[in-house]
Design an enzyme around this catalytic site. Structure first.
Site, PDB file in Angstrom:
ATOM      1  N   PHE A 315      -3.450  19.133 -57.079  1.00 33.34           N
ATOM      2  CA  PHE A 315      -2.629  20.154 -56.422  1.00 33.34           C
ATOM      3  C   PHE A 315      -2.373  21.302 -57.383  1.00 33.34           C
ATOM      4  O   PHE A 315      -1.907  21.089 -58.514  1.00 33.34           O
ATOM      5  CB  PHE A 315      -1.307  19.575 -55.948  1.00 33.34           C
ATOM      6  CG  PHE A 315      -0.371  20.624 -55.382  1.00 33.34           C
ATOM      7  CD1 PHE A 315      -0.591  21.149 -54.125  1.00 33.34           C
ATOM      8  CD2 PHE A 315       0.705  21.097 -56.128  1.00 33.34           C
ATOM      9  CE1 PHE A 315       0.247  22.133 -53.602  1.00 33.34           C
ATOM     10  CE2 PHE A 315       1.554  22.071 -55.627  1.00 33.34           C
ATOM     11  CZ  PHE A 315       1.321  22.586 -54.350  1.00 33.34           C
ATOM     12  N   VAL A 338      -0.780  17.436 -60.779  1.00 35.21           N
ATOM     13  CA  VAL A 338       0.071  18.482 -60.211  1.00 35.21           C
ATOM     14  C   VAL A 338       0.197  19.623 -61.220  1.00 35.21           C
ATOM     15  O   VAL A 338       0.826  19.463 -62.268  1.00 35.21           O
ATOM     16  CB  VAL A 338       1.463  17.912 -59.863  1.00 35.21           C
ATOM     17  CG1 VAL A 338       2.341  18.997 -59.263  1.00 35.21           C
ATOM     18  CG2 VAL A 338       1.337  16.744 -58.900  1.00 35.21           C
ATOM     19  N   GLU A 339      -0.437  20.753 -60.915  1.00 32.63           N
ATOM     20  CA  GLU A 339      -0.376  21.917 -61.802  1.00 32.63           C
ATOM     21  C   GLU A 339       0.441  22.991 -61.106  1.00 32.63           C
ATOM     22  O   GLU A 339       0.025  23.558 -60.095  1.00 32.63           O
ATOM     23  CB  GLU A 339      -1.790  22.407 -62.111  1.00 32.63           C
ATOM     24  CG  GLU A 339      -1.860  23.371 -63.288  1.00 32.63           C
ATOM     25  CD  GLU A 339      -1.578  24.812 -62.899  1.00 32.63           C
ATOM     26  OE1 GLU A 339      -0.502  25.313 -63.307  1.00 32.63           O
ATOM     27  OE2 GLU A 339      -2.383  25.415 -62.192  1.00 32.63           O
ATOM     28  N   LEU A 340       1.622  23.257 -61.667  1.00 36.74           N
ATOM     29  CA  LEU A 340       2.575  24.147 -61.009  1.00 36.74           C
ATOM     30  C   LEU A 340       2.727  25.448 -61.798  1.00 36.74           C
ATOM     31  O   LEU A 340       1.875  25.804 -62.593  1.00 36.74           O
ATOM     32  CB  LEU A 340       3.913  23.429 -60.845  1.00 36.74           C
ATOM     33  CG  LEU A 340       3.823  22.043 -60.193  1.00 36.74           C
ATOM     34  CD1 LEU A 340       5.190  21.403 -60.102  1.00 36.74           C
ATOM     35  CD2 LEU A 340       3.171  22.138 -58.823  1.00 36.74           C
TER      36      LEU A 340
END
Length: 631
Positions: A315, A338-340
């Protein structure tokens, strides 16, 4: 890496004479050498050494399989000076009273790119089933054919750079230069690195056998990396080409199938990029169902992220959406990367030597893609002496930035449009809060209505100085074209300011004392740090990801490839003992039914001492006990 490349190109263009002093014992020689000649000699030499010692083969590239040629027509909307219908009064991806359709339009010009069907839940089921069927065969494919596929894609991308950039720009509003540097270059880097090193990464990893002395004599061990099956990537709109291609490249090379769930903001370009990949597959007689595209609104995204047929999710997006993704993935225990977002700091110490050069890096890191960059510069933190000089430079340079669209080559511009105008009020609130609390708005600070593109989503390049931690703009991710300047009282204070964020994706730190910079890099709480450069950690060979609220897990590098595999541990008898017919068996004292509990306990106790006790005499006594059956 980028700054080094630019430096070399600059030297080549100047073709100036440089002096080289060579000191040898008592003799000193001075030569005047053309930089062009120097580059022509040094560049091939460095490449040879790279191939020899990094790829382990001077002719590594030539030994790889030749790419195939394939073609795909360029959309009419991506051609120069396309006269598309402009949407009035305000473009939107949503179509009123119809949530089964998604509209695509150019954020810079407001031109309509088409209306597309949203993927239904039934279609998601079919996609996953078809991908799973294709993956069964692909999982057994050779690394040779996988390299051939990647090299074919790389060749096509190199030969169609302008068309690809134009497609990315038309759907995202960015400039062609931003598309080339931020999308095409990094995609080619990933393709070439995996071609050169991917097989080595994915080969079984040999490990020591059991540390027990007796079992270690008999056994070998290894870890085998097997594809997961059907994986997915849920990607953001800010880099429509690279964010799509990165997960596709890694998934296919690791033997997986992939379903890309693109943002509803970039459906038009995503469809073309996926078709490009599927055309490459067909050209090699590979099942095109290995790659699928899903585009839907959030109401159906929950179904996709909780689907039992998805074995892994990558994501790339915002923290609020990530909560929904991981919550749904947890229903099937689906692993996620998860890379935000980030609140990346750019620290400038007082001993820097070239303020002008650093100001250029700040402008590029802040305003590339209109600030819509997860590793973009969100906070410039300067020491007192450097702060005043930097403010003076940026006060002069930021107002000179030209905003517009260069897709149709009508203007010379520096910054493009934003994907939509839904955050403009948020930007204005951040700026007003900062000014109210003591910051100074030097320039910008409001939406910009372009005379040629009144429907475009433009926001003025903004410079805010004297920002401090009490202000919302210091703490909240901006993800837009707002440059904030913060003055630090000391080096320790600069590190404290950089770490005073719930995010921890990337940071940069500039100075002249490398030993000091190296130590300070250890004190920065982030997943990535660049020393005397910006974002150079975002390269194919390195794992990429953040800490704190910037997400978890890594993509890129060896870690990214291995993360898309099931790690299977395998232990086997050593070849010598297999040849002798020696195999593991259950010793009689501990074979069921246990005949003598006391002897069984003594046998196991002695086995542990013989295997793990470091004292030689204890081992001898243990072997003697084992010979007696544990007595």
């Amino acid at each position: 890496m980028m700054s080094i490349l630019v430096h070399f190109v600059h030297l080549f263009q100047k073709d100036e004479m440089i002096a080289i002093d060579l000191e040898f014992h008592q003799w000193q020689l001075q030569y005047q050498i053309s930089t062009t000649f120097l580059l022509l000699v040094i560049t091939p030499t460095l490449y040879y050494l790279y191939c020899k010692y990094v790829t382990s083969s001077p002719n590594a590239y030539n030994k790889l399989e030749s790419p195939v040629n394939f073609t795909i027509s360029i959309p009419e909307e991506a051609r120069p000076n396309w006269k598309g219908k402009r949407l009035y009064p305000k473009p939107s991806v949503a179509i009123e009273n119809d949530d089964t359709k998604i509209r695509s339009y150019c954020p810079a010009t407001g031109q309509n790119l088409g209306v597309f069907n949203a993927t239904s839940r039934t279609e998601m089921d079919e996609m996953i089933a078809n991908a799973a069927k294709a993956q069964e065969k692909w999982s057994k494919s050779s690394f040779s054919i996988r390299r051939k596929l990647l090299k074919s894609l790389a060749k096509f991308i190199l030969e169609n750079q302008e068309n690809i950039a134009r497609i990315a720009c038309r759907d995202s509003g960015k400039t062609k230069l931003d598309a080339s540097m931020g999308e095409i270059m990094v995609t080619l880097e990933k393709l070439n690195w995996i071609v050169a090193h991917g097989e080595k990464v994915l080969k079984p990893s040999q490990r020591p056998g059991p540390s027990n002395f007796l079992l270690g004599l008999l056994k070998n061990a290894e870890v085998r990396y097997e594809p997961m099956g059907v994986v997915s990537s849920i990607i953001s709109w800010n880099y429509p080409f690279h964010n799509l291609m990165g997960p596709v490249i890694a998934a296919l090379f690791t033997g997986n199938a992939i379903i890309v769930k693109c943002s509803e903001n970039v459906v038009w370009s995503s469809k073309w990029f996926i078709e490009m990949c599927r055309t490459a597959l067909r050209s090699l007689d590979i099942d095109q169902d290995l790659i699928q595209l899903c585009c839907c609104f959030p109401k159906d995204a929950d179904y996709f992220t909780s689907h039992p047929g998805i074995r892994h999710i990558t994501f790339i997006g915002s923290k609020p959406i990530a909560h929904h993704v991981v919550t749904n993935a947890a229903k099937e225990l689906t692993p996620c990367v998860v890379e935000l977002g980030g609140k990346d700091a750019f620290i400038v110490l007082d001993d820097v030597e070239d303020i002008d050069a650093i100001s250029s890096i700040i402008l590029r890191g802040t305003f590339q893609s209109a600030g819509q960059n997860c590793i973009g510069i969100e906070r410039v933190i300067c020491m007192p002496r450097t702060y005043d000089k930097m403010v003076t430079l940026l006060t002069e340079r930021v107002p000179q930035l030209r905003v517009g669209s260069d897709i149709d080559q009508l203007d010379e511009i520096d910054m493009g449009a934003m994907i939509s105008d839904n955050r403009f009020k948020y930007f204005e609130d951040l700026i007003q809060d900062a000014v109210k609390k003591g910051a100074k708005l030097v320039c910008g600070g409001k939406p910009y209505q372009h005379p040629n593109y009144p429907q475009g989503h433009f926001f003025e390049p903004t410079l805010l100085i004297d920002v401090d931690p009490s202000m919302d703009v210091f703490n909240q991710e901006v993800f837009g074209p707002i440059l904030t300047m913060i003055k630090a009282e000391s080096i320790n204070n600069a590190i404290e300011l950089a770490n005073a964020s719930e995010y921890g994706l990337g940071n940069s730190i500039f100075g002249s004392n490398y030993k000091q910079l190296n130590q300070l890099a250890n004190e920065l709480k982030s997943g990535n740090v660049a020393i005397n450069d910006f974002a150079t950690y975002y390269v194919a060979q390195l794992p990429f990801g953040g800490v704190k609220k910037s997400g978890y897990g890594k993509f890129g590098g060896e870690e990214g490839l291995l993360g898309l595999c099931n790690a299977k541990s395998v232990v086997m008898d050593k070849p010598f003992f297999r040849m002798l017919g020696v195999a593991t068996s259950i010793p009689k004292p501990i074979d069921y039914p246990i005949k003598d509990d006391k002897k069984a306990w003594g046998f196991v106790r002695s086995l542990n001492i013989a295997g793990y006790d470091g004292r030689i005499w204890a081992k001898v006594k243990a072997f003697k006990s084992l010979a007696k059956g544990g007595a």
